[in-house]
Design an enzyme around this catalytic site. Structure first.
Site, PDB file in Angstrom:
ATOM      1  N   THR A 115      43.218  28.518 -28.308  1.00  0.00           N
ATOM      2  CA  THR A 115      44.253  29.693 -28.551  1.00  0.00           C
ATOM      3  C   THR A 115      43.708  30.492 -29.615  1.00  0.00           C
ATOM      4  O   THR A 115      43.692  31.979 -29.538  1.00  0.00           O
ATOM      5  CB  THR A 115      45.450  28.897 -28.934  1.00  0.00           C
ATOM      6  OG1 THR A 115      45.973  28.243 -27.695  1.00  0.00           O
ATOM      7  CG2 THR A 115      46.659  30.105 -29.202  1.00  0.00           C
ATOM      8  N   SER A 123      40.941  23.799 -24.493  1.00  0.00           N
ATOM      9  CA  SER A 123      40.563  22.476 -24.634  1.00  0.00           C
ATOM     10  C   SER A 123      41.052  21.551 -23.535  1.00  0.00           C
ATOM     11  O   SER A 123      40.728  20.112 -23.706  1.00  0.00           O
ATOM     12  CB  SER A 123      40.920  22.289 -26.122  1.00  0.00           C
ATOM     13  OG  SER A 123      42.122  21.949 -26.233  1.00  0.00           O
ATOM     14  N   THR A 142      43.962  23.289 -29.781  1.00  0.00           N
ATOM     15  CA  THR A 142      44.614  22.084 -30.484  1.00  0.00           C
ATOM     16  C   THR A 142      45.061  20.969 -29.300  1.00  0.00           C
ATOM     17  O   THR A 142      45.281  19.879 -29.827  1.00  0.00           O
ATOM     18  CB  THR A 142      46.226  22.673 -30.904  1.00  0.00           C
ATOM     19  OG1 THR A 142      46.867  23.344 -29.741  1.00  0.00           O
ATOM     20  CG2 THR A 142      45.867  23.778 -31.840  1.00  0.00           C
ATOM     21  N   ASP A 143      45.099  21.310 -28.280  1.00  0.00           N
ATOM     22  CA  ASP A 143      45.738  20.209 -27.284  1.00  0.00           C
ATOM     23  C   ASP A 143      44.814  18.842 -27.264  1.00  0.00           C
ATOM     24  O   ASP A 143      45.308  17.924 -27.360  1.00  0.00           O
ATOM     25  CB  ASP A 143      45.527  20.777 -25.668  1.00  0.00           C
ATOM     26  CG  ASP A 143      46.751  21.932 -25.623  1.00  0.00           C
ATOM     27  OD1 ASP A 143      47.573  21.795 -26.400  1.00  0.00           O
ATOM     28  OD2 ASP A 143      46.665  22.464 -24.356  1.00  0.00           O
ATOM     29  N   THR A 161      49.928   0.428 -29.841  1.00  0.00           N
ATOM     30  CA  THR A 161      51.316   0.494 -29.575  1.00  0.00           C
ATOM     31  C   THR A 161      51.734   2.068 -29.385  1.00  0.00           C
ATOM     32  O   THR A 161      51.067   2.815 -29.612  1.00  0.00           O
ATOM     33  CB  THR A 161      52.175   0.225 -30.923  1.00  0.00           C
ATOM     34  OG1 THR A 161      53.606   0.578 -30.814  1.00  0.00           O
ATOM     35  CG2 THR A 161      51.514   0.968 -32.190  1.00  0.00           C
ATOM     36  N   GLN A 162      52.747   2.209 -28.835  1.00  0.00           N
ATOM     37  CA  GLN A 162      53.350   3.510 -28.361  1.00  0.00           C
ATOM     38  C   GLN A 162      53.749   4.194 -29.622  1.00  0.00           C
ATOM     39  O   GLN A 162      54.277   5.581 -29.719  1.00  0.00           O
ATOM     40  CB  GLN A 162      54.451   3.350 -27.220  1.00  0.00           C
ATOM     41  CG  GLN A 162      53.990   2.817 -25.978  1.00  0.00           C
ATOM     42  CD  GLN A 162      55.097   2.697 -25.127  1.00  0.00           C
ATOM     43  OE1 GLN A 162      56.384   3.270 -25.093  1.00  0.00           O
ATOM     44  NE2 GLN A 162      54.784   1.958 -23.757  1.00  0.00           N
ATOM     45  N   CYS A 163      54.351   3.462 -30.705  1.00  0.00           N
ATOM     46  CA  CYS A 163      54.859   4.207 -31.773  1.00  0.00           C
ATOM     47  C   CYS A 163      53.891   5.094 -32.532  1.00  0.00           C
ATOM     48  O   CYS A 163      52.666   4.796 -32.448  1.00  0.00           O
ATOM     49  CB  CYS A 163      55.360   2.797 -32.808  1.00  0.00           C
ATOM     50  SG  CYS A 163      56.679   1.883 -31.917  1.00  0.00           S
TER      51      CYS A 163
END
Ligand code: ASP
Length: 345
Positions: free
Chosen positions: A16, A61, A92-93, A278-280
């Site tokens: 961007t 990106s 940034t992606d 972990t998903q956390c």
């Protein structure tokens, strides 16, 4: 070039920060660096010698591939002696993936490699790109007693500097777009730039070692309640995959019913490596803390501790690409190579 000034190589990949609105397509598209140059003429006023190099075709990106990471490594290797620091302008992606990958591919890094970008293009009046670019340049050129202050791969965004392989993009709206849940910020930018040196890698005398191989035979499964077992089976039984990352609940927990565990057991018997993260957004996998993770440990699933998913994926590609012995691969995955994880106790 002025001998007393630090030299920074600015590497433009797209994103961007370098996009403009295309009236015909009615969308944001990357432009080449020459077009961008008029918006960033102010950087010439900084007391740094800045040269730039650009991807021939700048990309959003979301189109980044391992070959682009190798291209960045090639550029840094080629210009490593000549420049004091490197600044990569990137979308940034997937910036956190690129930063993580570069951290693994550049061993014994002794110069700053800083990534930045923006949420609004540089040609917009309210852009966040200008401030990000200026502060990131200052950080990429920061030396004290002739030693680099940040000799590592880092992401600079909205007043904060993060360790690259500890960072994730977490906000698609705010300028404050990145987050590092398991490692403190490396620097905070206000009136002054405050470096938290206790958290930053120390300079090294060892020569830079670059790696250029990544093996993408890596699968990723984010588990969720009620997930069809077929999804697990499709990925875990895929013959082309050598390693599967399981994104589990909490401290590394997953269902314990047979139907769920069976494909995991079979994949491990078939010599696949299964890495648990972990998903956390903060905290880490602690295999065996609950019965719901002990069952995975008993099957031979290994712990990725507190690695981000971006780090786990790029580290897996790096380790598979450069090492062949399975025990060594398993050991490396569970060891911090570039400060990307808290070592498993
Ligand atoms: N889609 C853009 C990219 O990652 C978003 C951005 O740069 O912020 O290239």
């Amino acid at each position: 070039m002025n001998k007393n000034r630090r030299k920074v190589l600015l590497i433009y990949t797209g994103g961007t920060i370098g996009m403009v609105f295309d009236e015909k397509l009615k969308t944001l598209v990357p432009v080449n660096f020459d077009k961008l140059n008029s918006y960033i003429s102010y950087i010439d006023q900084m007391p740094i010698d800045i040269r730039h190099i650009s991807f021939e075709n700048p990309i959003d990106s979301s189109n980044i591939l391992p070959k682009h990471w190798v291209k960045l490594v090639d550029i840094i290797e080629k210009h490593y002696i000549e420049y004091d620091g490197f600044l990569i302008l990137h979308g940034t992606d997937t910036m956190a993936y690129t930063a993580s990958a570069l951290s693994f591919l550049l061993e014994n890094l002794n110069k700053p490699v800083i990534l930045t970008g923006s949420q609004l293009p540089l040609d917009m009046i309210r852009t966040d790109g200008r401030d990000n670019l200026i502060a990131a340049l200052e950080i990429a050129s920061a030396y004290k007693d002739d030693l680099p202050i940040v000799p590592e791969v880092a992401i600079y965004f909205e007043n904060k500097l993060f360790r690259g392989n500890r960072t994730s993009k977490f906000n698609a709206e705010n300028f404050d777009a990145f987050y590092s849940g398991n490692y403190p910020v490396l620097a905070q930018v206000g009136v002054h730039i405050k470096y938290y040196t206790e958290y930053i890698n120390k300079p090294t005398n060892k020569p830079l070692k670059v790696y250029k191989k990544l093996d993408n035979s890596v699968g990723l499964i984010k588990i969720y309640p009620g997930m069809p077992i077929k999804i697990l089976e499709d990925i875990l039984y895929d013959k082309d995959l050598k390693l599967v990352i399981l994104e589990t609940f909490g401290t590394g927990n997953a269902p314990t019913y047979d139907e769920f565990l069976k494909p995991i057991k079979k994949a491990i018997e078939d010599k696949k490596v299964i890495l648990n993260i972990t998903q956390c957004k903060a905290g880490k996998v602690e295999l065996g803390r609950y019965a719901t993770s002990l069952s995975l440990e008993n099957l031979g699933v290994i712990s990725g501790a507190d690695m981000t998913v971006e780090s786990a994926i790029t580290k897996s590609m790096f380790v598979l690409g450069n090492f062949t012995d399975k025990n060594q691969i398993i050991r490396l995955l569970q060891t911090s190579l570039r400060g990307e994880m808290t070592d498993n106790e």
